[in-house]
Design an enzyme around this catalytic site. Structure first.
Site: not given
Length: 232
Positions: A156-158
């Site tokens: 879950l990058h952002d």
């Protein structure tokens, strides 16, 4: 839709209209110096253009927190380059050379924050329409990563960018010099991070390489739980 409704429809406030670099300059420079931190989740083209249009912008900012690049994880768009940097490495190079205090969140960090089945179950258990929507979006979106890598979910990058501002204690890393390769045939867009200070170059970024994944998802889930009061 009748004419009256048509004229009243306004999808965005007028203050947000315009060419993005110009709006960045206006919104930053209209505020006190050292009071704005830019949060960057995408290629850095607009930020670099804003700096070109207003040379004082860099010294006016409090800092930049950006998601992009990699140290040891390799790339996710080429073997050497992460997507956000690869799209416009010249812009990224300008940002890293600007003198702005930078916090960099590379793939080395975001790849430690996986949407595991247990974490997604906690998200869904909130019981709101928003949480249910996020559950399905993330489950579908991260299915590719899980199949590709054989992992329990995908990264879950952002949200790491905002999480690093809200809870810096969840992250760790070190100051290092970050260079961006703009010309390499095989390495264009690669972030070259002097982790062991072998070049003698002055550090230009705080490079985060670890995250407390459980604490991170606690924060994400807690914030999402604030929206909505239950399923319809």
């Amino acid at each position: 839709m009748n004419h009256k409704s048509d004229t009243q429809f306004n999808p965005l406030p007028s203050r947000l209209w315009g060419f993005a670099p110009d709006r960045i300059v206006e919104l930053v420079m209209s505020r006190p110096r050292d009071s704005v931190t830019l949060c960057c989740l995408a290629p850095l083209t607009n930020i670099a253009l804003a700096m070109a249009r207003e040379p004082r912008l860099a010294e006016h900012l409090h800092g930049i927190v950006l998601m992009g690049g990699a140290r040891t994880e390799g790339g996710n768009i080429t073997p050497a380059a992460e997507y956000n940097i690869h799209v416009d490495p010249e812009a990224a190079a300008r940002i890293f050379e600007s003198g702005v205090p930078i916090t960099m969140i590379p793939l080395d960090c975001t790849h430690r924050a996986l949407t595991t089945a247990a974490r997604m179950a906690r998200l869904r258990a909130i019981g709101t329409p928003l949480a249910e929507a996020f559950y399905h979006l993330l489950t579908f979106n991260k299915r590719f990563n899980a199949r590709q890598w054989g992992t329990d979910g995908g990264p879950l990058h952002d949200p790491t960018v905002i999480a690093a501002l809200l809870r810096p204690d969840l992250f760790s890393g070190r100051l290092a010099h970050v260079g961006v390769e703009c010309h390499g045939t095989l390495t264009r867009g690669m972030t070259v991070i002097d982790w062991w200070s072998v070049t003698g170059r002055h550090p230009n970024a705080l490079v985060l390489n670890r995250v407390d994944a459980e604490g991170y998802f606690d924060l994400v889930i807690e914030r999402l739980s604030r929206f909505g009061i239950g399923s319809p």
